[in-house]
Design a protein around this motif. Structure first.
Motif, PDB file in Angstrom:
ATOM      1  N   VAL A 194       0.822  -1.203   0.000  1.00 58.02           N
ATOM      2  CA  VAL A 194       0.000   0.000   0.000  1.00 58.02           C
ATOM      3  C   VAL A 194       0.857   1.254   0.000  1.00 58.02           C
ATOM      4  CG1 VAL A 194      -0.195  -0.024   2.530  1.00 58.02           C
ATOM      5  CG2 VAL A 194      -1.929   1.137   1.161  1.00 58.02           C
ATOM      6  N   ASP A 195       2.013   1.239   0.641  1.00 50.93           N
ATOM      7  CA  ASP A 195       2.877   2.422   0.629  1.00 50.93           C
ATOM      8  C   ASP A 195       3.497   2.635  -0.744  1.00 50.93           C
ATOM      9  OD1 ASP A 195       4.233   0.019   1.133  1.00 50.93           O
ATOM     10  OD2 ASP A 195       6.014   1.093   1.814  1.00 50.93           O
ATOM     11  N   ALA A 196       3.808   1.539  -1.463  1.00 54.11           N
ATOM     12  CA  ALA A 196       4.320   1.678  -2.828  1.00 54.11           C
ATOM     13  C   ALA A 196       3.233   2.215  -3.755  1.00 54.11           C
ATOM     14  CB  ALA A 196       4.841   0.340  -3.338  1.00 54.11           C
ATOM     15  N   LEU A 197       1.992   1.793  -3.539  1.00 56.86           N
ATOM     16  CA  LEU A 197       0.883   2.299  -4.345  1.00 56.86           C
ATOM     17  C   LEU A 197       0.682   3.791  -4.128  1.00 56.86           C
ATOM     18  CD1 LEU A 197      -1.526   1.895  -6.202  1.00 56.86           C
ATOM     19  CD2 LEU A 197      -2.847   1.101  -4.236  1.00 56.86           C
ATOM     20  N   SER A 198       0.780   4.237  -2.898  1.00 60.32           N
ATOM     21  CA  SER A 198       0.636   5.672  -2.630  1.00 60.32           C
ATOM     22  C   SER A 198       1.771   6.470  -3.245  1.00 60.32           C
ATOM     23  CB  SER A 198       0.572   5.918  -1.117  1.00 60.32           C
ATOM     24  OG  SER A 198       1.762   5.488  -0.483  1.00 60.32           O
ATOM     25  N   LEU A 199       2.971   5.907  -3.247  1.00 64.50           N
ATOM     26  CA  LEU A 199       4.100   6.598  -3.889  1.00 64.50           C
ATOM     27  C   LEU A 199       3.912   6.678  -5.395  1.00 64.50           C
ATOM     28  CD1 LEU A 199       7.280   5.318  -2.004  1.00 64.50           C
ATOM     29  CD2 LEU A 199       6.353   7.626  -2.033  1.00 64.50           C
ATOM     30  N   LEU A 200       3.353   5.639  -5.997  1.00 61.97           N
ATOM     31  CA  LEU A 200       3.079   5.671  -7.434  1.00 61.97           C
ATOM     32  C   LEU A 200       2.150   6.825  -7.786  1.00 61.97           C
ATOM     33  CD1 LEU A 200       2.588   1.955  -8.575  1.00 61.97           C
ATOM     34  CD2 LEU A 200       4.271   3.577  -9.437  1.00 61.97           C
ATOM     35  N   LEU A 201       1.070   6.975  -7.031  1.00 63.52           N
ATOM     36  CA  LEU A 201       0.121   8.059  -7.298  1.00 63.52           C
ATOM     37  C   LEU A 201       0.747   9.414  -7.050  1.00 63.52           C
ATOM     38  CD1 LEU A 201      -3.075   6.509  -5.636  1.00 63.52           C
ATOM     39  CD2 LEU A 201      -2.384   6.411  -8.028  1.00 63.52           C
ATOM     40  N   SER A 202       1.614   9.491  -6.053  1.00 65.32           N
ATOM     41  CA  SER A 202       2.254  10.778  -5.742  1.00 65.32           C
ATOM     42  C   SER A 202       3.289  11.152  -6.793  1.00 65.32           C
ATOM     43  CB  SER A 202       2.905  10.699  -4.357  1.00 65.32           C
ATOM     44  OG  SER A 202       3.569  11.908  -4.036  1.00 65.32           O
ATOM     45  N   PHE A 203       4.140  10.202  -7.180  1.00 61.75           N
ATOM     46  CA  PHE A 203       5.170  10.496  -8.188  1.00 61.75           C
ATOM     47  C   PHE A 203       4.543  10.844  -9.537  1.00 61.75           C
ATOM     48  CE2 PHE A 203       8.435   7.713  -5.822  1.00 61.75           C
ATOM     49  CZ  PHE A 203       8.899   8.831  -5.130  1.00 61.75           C
ATOM     50  N   ALA A 204       3.402  10.240  -9.857  1.00 58.11           N
ATOM     51  CA  ALA A 204       2.725  10.524 -11.121  1.00 58.11           C
ATOM     52  C   ALA A 204       1.860  11.779 -11.057  1.00 58.11           C
ATOM     53  CB  ALA A 204       1.873   9.331 -11.542  1.00 58.11           C
ATOM     54  N   ASN A 205       1.770  12.383  -9.880  1.00 63.46           N
ATOM     55  CA  ASN A 205       1.010  13.631  -9.721  1.00 63.46           C
ATOM     56  C   ASN A 205      -0.440  13.463 -10.194  1.00 63.46           C
ATOM     57  OD1 ASN A 205       0.643  16.310  -8.959  1.00 63.46           O
ATOM     58  ND2 ASN A 205       1.179  17.102 -10.992  1.00 63.46           N
ATOM     59  N   VAL A 206      -1.090  12.427  -9.687  1.00 55.80           N
ATOM     60  CA  VAL A 206      -2.479  12.149 -10.054  1.00 55.80           C
ATOM     61  C   VAL A 206      -3.382  13.079  -9.245  1.00 55.80           C
ATOM     62  CG1 VAL A 206      -4.299  10.422 -10.134  1.00 55.80           C
ATOM     63  CG2 VAL A 206      -1.926   9.758 -10.568  1.00 55.80           C
ATOM     64  N   THR A 207      -4.020  14.017  -9.922  1.00 60.12           N
ATOM     65  CA  THR A 207      -4.926  14.969  -9.289  1.00 60.12           C
ATOM     66  C   THR A 207      -6.175  15.113 -10.158  1.00 60.12           C
ATOM     67  OG1 THR A 207      -3.802  16.812 -10.395  1.00 60.12           O
ATOM     68  CG2 THR A 207      -3.071  16.255  -8.162  1.00 60.12           C
ATOM     69  N   SER A 208      -7.121  15.898  -9.669  1.00 58.52           N
ATOM     70  CA  SER A 208      -8.345  16.122 -10.429  1.00 58.52           C
ATOM     71  C   SER A 208      -8.035  16.793 -11.762  1.00 58.52           C
ATOM     72  CB  SER A 208      -9.308  16.989  -9.625  1.00 58.52           C
ATOM     73  OG  SER A 208      -9.685  16.328  -8.433  1.00 58.52           O
ATOM     74  N   ASN A 209      -8.888  16.514 -12.750  1.00 61.42           N
ATOM     75  CA  ASN A 209      -8.763  17.074 -14.101  1.00 61.42           C
ATOM     76  C   ASN A 209      -7.492  16.614 -14.805  1.00 61.42           C
ATOM     77  OD1 ASN A 209     -11.200  18.681 -13.878  1.00 61.42           O
ATOM     78  ND2 ASN A 209     -10.022  20.032 -12.523  1.00 61.42           N
ATOM     79  N   SER A 210      -6.993  15.450 -14.439  1.00 60.24           N
ATOM     80  CA  SER A 210      -5.816  14.884 -15.096  1.00 60.24           C
ATOM     81  C   SER A 210      -6.241  13.806 -16.087  1.00 60.24           C
ATOM     82  CB  SER A 210      -4.843  14.289 -14.065  1.00 60.24           C
ATOM     83  OG  SER A 210      -4.396  15.262 -13.153  1.00 60.24           O
ATOM     84  N   ASP A 211      -5.424  13.629 -17.100  1.00 61.02           N
ATOM     85  CA  ASP A 211      -5.595  12.545 -18.067  1.00 61.02           C
ATOM     86  C   ASP A 211      -4.427  11.585 -17.876  1.00 61.02           C
ATOM     87  OD1 ASP A 211      -7.894  13.671 -19.189  1.00 61.02           O
ATOM     88  OD2 ASP A 211      -6.717  14.916 -20.560  1.00 61.02           O
ATOM     89  N   VAL A 212      -4.702  10.483 -17.195  1.00 62.76           N
ATOM     90  CA  VAL A 212      -3.658   9.566 -16.763  1.00 62.76           C
ATOM     91  C   VAL A 212      -3.651   8.348 -17.680  1.00 62.76           C
ATOM     92  CG1 VAL A 212      -2.707   8.265 -14.824  1.00 62.76           C
ATOM     93  CG2 VAL A 212      -4.024  10.355 -14.399  1.00 62.76           C
ATOM     94  N   LEU A 213      -2.468   8.015 -18.193  1.00 60.29           N
ATOM     95  CA  LEU A 213      -2.279   6.806 -18.990  1.00 60.29           C
ATOM     96  C   LEU A 213      -1.735   5.717 -18.076  1.00 60.29           C
ATOM     97  CD1 LEU A 213      -2.237   5.347 -21.725  1.00 60.29           C
ATOM     98  CD2 LEU A 213       0.073   6.242 -22.074  1.00 60.29           C
ATOM     99  N   VAL A 214      -2.396   4.568 -18.050  1.00 64.28           N
ATOM    100  CA  VAL A 214      -2.055   3.485 -17.137  1.00 64.28           C
ATOM    101  C   VAL A 214      -1.834   2.214 -17.934  1.00 64.28           C
ATOM    102  CG1 VAL A 214      -2.895   2.044 -15.250  1.00 64.28           C
ATOM    103  CG2 VAL A 214      -3.311   4.498 -15.192  1.00 64.28           C
ATOM    104  N   PHE A 215      -0.746   1.536 -17.650  1.00 57.55           N
ATOM    105  CA  PHE A 215      -0.531   0.177 -18.148  1.00 57.55           C
ATOM    106  C   PHE A 215      -0.580  -0.729 -16.927  1.00 57.55           C
ATOM    107  CE2 PHE A 215       1.551  -3.547 -19.807  1.00 57.55           C
ATOM    108  CZ  PHE A 215       1.136  -3.591 -21.127  1.00 57.55           C
ATOM    109  N   ASP A 216      -1.738  -1.335 -16.712  1.00 59.59           N
ATOM    110  CA  ASP A 216      -2.055  -2.026 -15.468  1.00 59.59           C
ATOM    111  C   ASP A 216      -2.132  -3.525 -15.718  1.00 59.59           C
ATOM    112  OD1 ASP A 216      -3.040  -2.980 -13.104  1.00 59.59           O
ATOM    113  OD2 ASP A 216      -4.684  -1.545 -12.934  1.00 59.59           O
ATOM    114  N   MET A 217      -1.190  -4.255 -15.139  1.00 68.04           N
ATOM    115  CA  MET A 217      -1.212  -5.721 -15.201  1.00 68.04           C
ATOM    116  C   MET A 217      -1.273  -6.315 -13.795  1.00 68.04           C
ATOM    117  SD  MET A 217       1.395  -6.676 -18.317  1.00 68.04           S
ATOM    118  CE  MET A 217       0.949  -8.403 -18.210  1.00 68.04           C
TER     119      MET A 217
END
Length: 447
Positions: A194-217
């Motif tokens: 869970v801490d790695a997941l939170s770092l992923l969102l933080s490093f990618a700067n996921v905020t409102s009104n963003s267009d995020v490209l995800v390669f999720d496996m």
């Protein structure tokens, strides 16, 4: 009009469990974690008996349930911890320092308990509750009063889990879902803590009104976490190689409404990269998927497991009636006008979580789709694939501020006079490569 249509049209209270929603059932303070879809016909197996989940419908998340006997037999009933019990526990903790007793003289010979199993069965047949059985066991124990306060609490808790199990109704969200999977089936989410997941969102700067490209496996955990943080403002595109999309069944557990589900879209890499190929900016080589991750399905019966008590699916028996009450579907194919907008403006951030794929092979195909100065974050279970990817990014000079982070997490037990780190913790949380994309020099000279 069906009940599912009525529920989709009427506003729902996200703090209250409704019929057809996904819930996380915490049994005996984390001993077992069960995902279930609420319906009048759904049941939960505790021990050798199955109990209906109908009493959970309409209850607020965080409610505590306990098995009680009634006219129709044993059932789950909502309970509230009394203030008197909390006050007694506080008084006991205050006497801890003056406690002079110890357990050195106690002998575990199974003769201290005078209450037999036949007596317990007789109490159950007479309608005794689980708490009454626990109190009877304590009263008939010859060594309970000789134990220390800590040992008495452990004894009481052990008997309570056996004779009076409690079920906590939890709301599935990013943290609870990630912790449940990491505890039981970490391989299904790529050992993503869970801490790695939170770092992923933080490093990618996921905020409102963003267009995020995800390669999720990792079963859709990243896609659901991004959509939850966007809150219906912005979009998330789950791209994939070849013609078969990556499974994202975990997204259905978030109980997203139609507005948020509409923001979750899928698009193959060939459609997103078609403009770059035609302009000659970046030649994309689409590779067929060698290995497809197993779908993480919570609704189509239990998955194979050697330990039935640790299976997140096998504990909840979902009837065919619940298939009518499914949540809104997320992950439809992106419309052509949306894909055109992504091609023109680029994505605001990129997240890659594909432990079974080559990191550099994905980055060189996905990074050109991201706008300049946009952040990206790549998760992998091992260090070497990210180190190789970081070295090639430096050679290509297409990213700056490159760094590899190793998340570290320590959990603490917080109790009066007993606050200390957990004796058993996970010492490994994977690695994250983060950076910022810069303008391609060859493309800048061509312009």
């Amino acid at each position: 009009m069906s009940s599912s249509n009525l529920q989709s049209e009427s506003p729902r209270n996200p703090r209250v469990a409704w019929e057809g929603c996904s819930v996380l059932l915490d049994i005996n303070d984390g001993d077992r974690l069960v995902f279930a879809r609420l319906s009048p016909a759904s049941t939960l197996k505790i021990g050798n008996k199955s109990y209906s989940l109908k009493p959970l419908i309409g209850r607020p998340f965080g409610s505590l349930f306990q098995i009680e006997s009634g006219d129709n037999g044993q059932h789950l009933a909502c309970v509230t911890p009394s203030r008197e019990e909390e006050t007694e526990e506080m008084k006991e903790e205050q006497v801890v320092k003056d406690e002079l007793r110890d357990n050195r003289a106690l002998v575990d010979n199974n003769k201290a308990q005078s209450l037999s199993s036949e007596d317990i069965d007789a109490m159950r047949s007479q309608g005794a509750t689980g708490d009454e059985i626990v109190e009877a066991l304590i009263a008939n124990s010859a060594t309970f009063e000789k134990k220390t306060v800590f040992s008495q609490e452990k004894y009481r808790l052990k008997k309570q889990k056996k004779y009076a199990p409690r079920v906590l109704l939890r709301r599935p969200f990013t943290r609870s879902i990630c912790e449940a999977y990491f505890k039981k089936f970490p391989a299904r989410i790529g050992f993503l803590r869970v801490d790695a997941l939170s770092l992923l969102l933080s490093f990618a700067n996921v905020t409102s009104n963003s267009d995020v490209l995800v390669f999720d496996m990792v079963g859709g955990l990243i896609t659901g976490a991004v959509a939850e943080r966007l809150g219906g403002k912005g979009s998330v595109c789950n791209t994939y190689l070849g013609s078969n999309p990556n499974p994202m069944e975990i997204v259905r557990m978030f109980n997203f409404d139609d507005e948020i589900c509409a923001r979750i879209m899928r698009s193959p890499l060939t459609d997103l990269a078609s403009s770059q190929v035609s302009n000659g900016e970046h030649e994309v080589t689409i590779k067929a998927q060698d290995e497809a991750s197993e779908p993480v399905n919570m609704d189509e019966g239990p998955l194979p497991s050697t330990d039935q008590s640790s299976d997140l699916n096998s504990e909840s028996i979902v009837s065919p009636l619940t298939k009518v009450l499914k949540c809104a579907k997320a992950g439809d194919k992106a419309p052509p006008e949306v894909v055109k907008s992504w091609k023109e403006n680029g994505f605001t951030s990129l997240i890659i979580a594909a432990p079974q794929s080559d990191a550099w092979g994905l980055v060189k195909d996905l990074l050109p789709l991201v706008a300049n100065s946009a952040p990206f974050a790549i998760y992998h279970q091992y260090l070497q694939p990210l180190a190789t990817c970081m070295h090639k990014l430096q050679l290509e000079k297409i990213a700056i501020s490159l760094q590899i982070s190793e998340p570290w997490l320590r959990e603490y037990q917080v109790l009066p006079s007993r606050t200390h780190p957990f004796m058993q913790m996970n010492a490994f949380g994977g690695y994250i490569l983060s950076g910022t994309k810069i303008c391609d020099v060859a493309h800048q000279q061509a312009i």
